[in-house]
Design a protein around this motif. Structure first.
Motif, mmCIF file in Angstrom:
data_model
loop_
_atom_site.group_PDB
_atom_site.id
_atom_site.type_symbol
_atom_site.label_atom_id
_atom_site.label_comp_id
_atom_site.label_asym_id
_atom_site.label_seq_id
_atom_site.Cartn_x
_atom_site.Cartn_y
_atom_site.Cartn_z
ATOM 1 N N PHE A 56 18.628 18.640 45.632
ATOM 2 C CA PHE A 56 19.330 17.044 46.349
ATOM 3 C C PHE A 56 18.164 16.366 46.448
ATOM 4 C CE2 PHE A 56 22.026 17.990 49.493
ATOM 5 C CZ PHE A 56 23.099 18.783 48.474
ATOM 6 N N VAL A 96 18.242 25.447 52.056
ATOM 7 C CA VAL A 96 16.540 25.525 51.430
ATOM 8 C C VAL A 96 17.369 24.884 50.002
ATOM 9 C CG1 VAL A 96 14.837 26.378 50.804
ATOM 10 C CG2 VAL A 96 15.497 27.003 52.962
ATOM 11 N N ALA A 114 20.245 23.515 48.812
ATOM 12 C CA ALA A 114 20.367 22.378 48.405
ATOM 13 C C ALA A 114 19.592 21.214 48.491
ATOM 14 C CB ALA A 114 21.609 22.377 49.407
ATOM 15 N N THR A 115 18.481 22.090 49.851
ATOM 16 C CA THR A 115 17.387 20.535 49.728
ATOM 17 C C THR A 115 16.589 20.351 48.916
ATOM 18 O OG1 THR A 115 17.548 21.271 52.609
ATOM 19 C CG2 THR A 115 15.610 19.899 51.963
ATOM 20 N N PHE A 116 16.165 21.696 47.880
ATOM 21 C CA PHE A 116 15.510 20.902 47.051
ATOM 22 C C PHE A 116 16.416 20.418 45.965
ATOM 23 C CE2 PHE A 116 12.380 23.572 49.427
ATOM 24 C CZ PHE A 116 11.528 23.652 48.758
#
Lengths: 356, 622
Positions: A113, A107, A109-111
């Motif tokens: 990126f 989560v 890393a998703t934000f």
């Protein structure tokens, strides 16, 4: 015991990293990360793989024991066990914990990126402080527009290393997907909206990869989907700035130097210039930019994204594009050219250079 | 009434199968048709692997490759895996719950013929100007741009066969809810029946979105609408959502019945009741439920933003928990058991590590940020082949060997069966394991070729060798089937000797009315319970009486044929003047047949008590 378990996990971790890192070419492989995004993704991959290898080991051990110990040896009827609450709770709770361990960095890393706030901030001149590239995908070729610098190039993306480069992605025909495996995961070029993300190119790793990364289209887009490659020249900031200046200095189409090239330029102006621009300014509307911009064609690394960059291949390509990229939009748009005309064109195009 | 045992001419047999409403015969039809499409899809797979064996290969050209690749996926999912799953549900589920047939035998037949005509229509595209070429997902921007009629074959063919599937699903649901034998409570149902139940519920909710998606796509292509055309204000991302709201549950529709088959096989050949039966059921239902919450993980790179991506990532990971529960329950069913390695058991045993591999890469893919690297690469290709081949196809092979004697009254050869397993298992891992690495090394999926000098040559070559091994395995299986059908030897009620559920309490193949007297079910593994108490068969729950049976009917065939004809009309309407009349004629045949069915009362017939007693005396078929 606990420490032992921790060491075991670390060992798996290290082995996984070693095994995976041995794979592929440094200019192409997602297993040889050459930038912040790819590195984070690689670490996630290693974390997930380690957990999963652990799970596989547990299953395998039980599996092997079962297959060896409980083969049928006699005609006895085994005890009919209903189940075990204790065991069932164990194999429900432990996976949940393992998944949480993976979910948190996922989560985060998703934000991370998706954080493109710097490209939204405009300074007084109406430009951004960070480097922005508009990537427009077309049937089997890529256009790269640098809105701050006011220049356009195609097929070979040029970027500075060591800083975040922000991308606007869109498509002008069907859906494509922009992917530079060694530098970071992909994002789709949709037909209806602009997708945004960033990538960072690591200076050292770029050197190892010969400063040239391979980029791919990752979304099926037609017959030549497999051939919709592009290249990324990752250079130092100084070199990049110089390249930008050289590009910006081209205001008029470069004059051809030799007789043959001059002849080529005439043919070009008659048959090609309707689609192919040879000046880098981004003043024409997108819809008019129907084919790759060729301003610095002589300095590119491939012809049509996939062929070796030499005159011979260029001649082959102009003669019969369909043979090299089936379904492309160039075939049949410029009539039949004689061998001599093609020679002249090739001579002219190969000398289109902006850097000295 | 033992006409089915008499020798009859080919024409009579053909007519019997064209008009049958008997679930066992429909199962055989599904098996034959699904098997045929499986071979077709396998052939397409071979062409794909031959083309990709070496870089810059020119075995097939780019356009043809896209058609082959699209048809491989479409055929395998819709025309091979689905009908083969339906074959086993049809053949076994009614027997397992102690029913004489499914709830709606007529609709059962209609479902089959719709599927078959849809599948034929789709495959006729090869001979009529080219197959669909936009991938089995047929994403809208590309499928709208695709020239020729390929995509129209796809939208029309899948709509027709999709109707059939939806009808099948509803039929199975009603059957399981209403037709269980006395004493067969929900929590006494065999796991395969439970799996069929959940899969049918998924069909009920998952197929309508697909139908809508391809219906709108059809309108965009054939009738000038602009639902998905972004240049005209449409939105192609909506198509992606439609497709995956169907597409993700679809993989569970396929895998759950396979789980069911494995549960039966593992428990039978370990001679143990299923470990943690209730948690197995719970896990099935939970997987089915979560299956609808995760579709957007197929679209992580579409640009939905970090919030949606994070939510769908975590939801997807959650599915690993019930799946893990099932794996461990299977392992502990075998633990302490007495395992006999028959061919079906080998498939079940081979399934566990293979599926775990596919499951863990599934969790890796769920990690959205990392999925940006995996998405649309060979890593994904490897992943879904590990779950679909390692799960569904292994399950179908296990089921085929396990239930063959029940369906046909003859065993498949065990030795050849084991050779098939070894070849296929080796070939499968050889083909797909290396593809994980190819993907991570930068190979996108759906590429018709790759250039040399990218480090992808060795992996692709290994993969092709594996595919050839799998092909060899399928040939051995075909040989096995031929040998077994030539053989005369018939088997008894319980050929594996360790049968646990109701289907093993009746003759193989069962008489057309299945149960002379409905059985009384006294617990889970009903037949096993009776065997353990030293009884030969089930205790009947009713006195011997007349049995009401449905009549055969040719109407399902005609209804489906009408739609098949109408589809050609719809497609060629704009090109030829005969299109519109053909469209109308086709619909007239369909609706005419439906009207005929509605107006003419068909009350079925009764098998009389006396005939059943007669059957008993002859006693030859037991």
């Amino acid at each position: 015991m606990k420490r032992l378990a921790k060491w075991r996990l670390l060992t798996i971790f290290a082995i996984m990293a070693l095994v995976l890192a041995g794979c592929g070419e440094p200019y192409l492989s997602a297993l040889k990360p050459a930038g912040e995004v790819a590195k984070t993704q690689f670490n996630l991959m290693i974390l997930a793989t380690s957990i999963m290898v652990g799970v596989i080991l547990v299953v395998t051990v039980i599996f092997v024991i079962v297959l060896i110990r409980f083969r049928r040896k006699d005609d006895r009827i085994p005890k009919q066990v209903e189940g075990s609450h204790k065991l069932e709770i164990i194999w429900t709770v432990i996976p949940i914990i393992l998944l949480l361990i993976l979910a948190v960095p996922t989560v985060a890393a998703t934000f991370n990126f998706a954080d493109v706030s710097p490209m939204e901030k405009k300074n007084k001149e109406g430009k951004t402080d960070v480097l922005v590239v508009n990537v427009r995908a077309n049937l089997y070729w890529w256009e790269f527009e640098y809105p701050n610098e006011g220049i356009i190039t195609s097929q070979d993306l040029v970027v500075p290393t060591g800083e975040r480069v922000y991308f606007n992605l869109k498509s002008s025909d069907v859906k494509h997907s922009f992917w530079i495996p060694a530098v970071g995961g992909k994002l789709d070029n949709n037909t209806e909206n602009i997708n945004k993300f960033w990538l960072e190119f690591d200076p050292e790793k770029s050197n190892e990869a010969g400063n040239l990364f391979y980029g791919k289209c990752a979304e099926l887009c037609g017959p030549s989907h497999a051939l919709m490659d592009f290249k990324v020249k990752a250079v130092s900031r100084e070199e990049f700035d110089k390249w930008v200046k050289d590009m910006q200095s081209v205001k008029e189409p470069e004059k051809a130097q030799t007789d043959l090239a001059r002849e080529g330029q005439e043919i070009f102006n008659k048959s090609c210039i309707g689609c192919h621009a040879v000046t880098p300014a981004n003043t024409t509307p997108e819809a008019a930019r129907q084919a790759p911009n060729l301003t610095n064609f002589g300095e590119r690394s491939r012809i049509a994204g996939v062929l070796e960059h030499n005159k011979e291949e260029l001649r082959n390509w102009i003669k019969d594009p369909e043979a090299y990229k089936p379904g492309n939009k160039m075939t049949g748009t410029y009539g039949q050219l004689t061998d001599h005309q093609i020679d002249a064109l090739a001579e002219y195009l190969m000398n289109l250079k902006v850097q000295d | 009434m033992s006409t089915y045992a008499q020798k009859r001419g080919f024409g009579a047999v053909l007519w019997d199968y064209l008009t049958t409403v008997d679930h066992k015969k429909i199962a055989i039809l599904y098996l034959i048709a699904g098997g045929f499409f499986f071979l077709l899809g396998g052939l397409e797979a071979l062409f794909i692997r031959i083309q990709l064996a070496v870089p810059n290969n020119d075995f097939v050209n780019a356009g043809l490759f896209n058609e082959i690749m699209t048809m491989h996926g479409t055929t395998m999912i819709f025309l091979a895996a689905m009908p083969l799953v339906f074959a086993f549900i049809n053949a076994i589920m009614p027997l397992q719950i102690g029913a004489r047939d499914v709830a709606f035998p007529f609709i059962n037949a209609l479902g089959f013929w719709l599927f078959l005509f849809g599948g034929l229509f789709l495959n006729l595209s090869w001979f009529l100007g080219g197959a669909p070429d936009a991938g089995w997902t047929s994403y809208a921007s590309l499928s709208l741009a695709s020239e020729g009629h390929g995509i129209d074959f796809y939208t029309l063919g899948l709509q027709i066969s999709g109707f059939g599937t939806l009808m099948g699903g509803i039929n199975f649901l009603v059957t399981i809810i209403n037709m269980r034998a006395p004493g067969m409570t929900y929590m006494r149902m065999p796991l395969f029946t439970w799996a069929s139940f959940v899969a049918s519920a998924l069909i009920l909710f998952a197929f309508p979105p697909l139908t809508i998606g391809i219906f709108l796509l059809m309108f965009d292509r054939l009738f000038g609408s602009n639902f998905f055309d972004s240049a005209a204000g449409g939105n192609s991302i909506i198509y992606e959502h439609f497709f995956w709201i169907f597409g993700h549950p679809e993989v569970y529709i396929l895998i759950l019945p396979a789980f069911g088959i494995f549960s039966e096989v593992i428990s039978t050949f370990s001679r143990k009741r299923l470990f943690g039966y209730s948690s197995m059921v719970f896990a099935l239902v939970l997987i089915g439920f979560l299956g609808f919450m995760v579709w957007a993980h197929h679209m992580f790179t579409t640009g939905m933003g970090p919030i949606a991506n994070a939510i769908f990532a975590v939801a997807t990971m959650a599915i690993a928990v019930p799946t893990g529960i099932k794996i461990f329950n299977w392992l502990f069913t075998m633990w302490g058991g007495s395992i006999k390695f028959t061919t079906p058991m080998l498939w079940a045993v081979g399934f566990i590590p293979s599926f775990v591999m596919g499951g863990v890469t599934g969790v890796m893919l769920a990690s959205a940020a990392a999925d940006y690297q995996y998405h649309d690469t060979y890593f994904v290709v490897a992943h879904f082949h590990y779950v679909i081949v390692g799960g569904v196809v292994f399950g179908l092979f296990a089921g085929a060997h396990f239930y063959w004697p029940k369906m046909f009254g003859k065993m498949l050869n065990e030795f050849l069966g084991k050779i098939t397993f070894v070849l296929f298992f080796t070939g499968f891992h050889l083909t797909f394991f290396v593809q994980h690495f190819l993907g991570l090394m930068g190979m996108p999926r759906r590429v018709f070729t790759f250039l040399p000098g990218q480090g992808l040559d060795t992996g692709n070559f290994i993969s092709t060798i594996g595919a050839l091994l799998m092909a060899a395995a399928v040939i051995v299986l075909l040989l096995n089937i031929v040998i077994s059908s030539v053989k005369k030897q018939k088997v008894g009620n319980d050929p594996w000797e360790d049968g646990r559920t109701l289907e093993w309490a009746i003759p193989s193949p069962p008489p057309f009315y299945n149960f002379k007297q409905l059985p009384l079910v006294r617990g889970l593994d009903a037949y096993w319970l009776e065997k353990m108490e030293g009884k030969k068969g089930m205790v009947p729950a009713e006195p011997l009486g007349d049995i009401h049976m449905p009549n055969s009917s040719f109407v399902p065939f005609m209804i489906s044929l009408g739609l098949f004809i109408a589809a050609f009309g719809a497609m060629y309407r704009a090109d030829y003047s005969w299109g519109l009349p053909v469209f109308i004629i086709g619909l007239a045949v369909t609706f005419g047949s439906m009207a005929f069915r509605s107006i003419k009362d068909d009350h079925g017939f009764h098998i009389h008590k006396e005939d059943l007693i007669d059957d008993n005396k002859k006693g030859v078929k037991a």
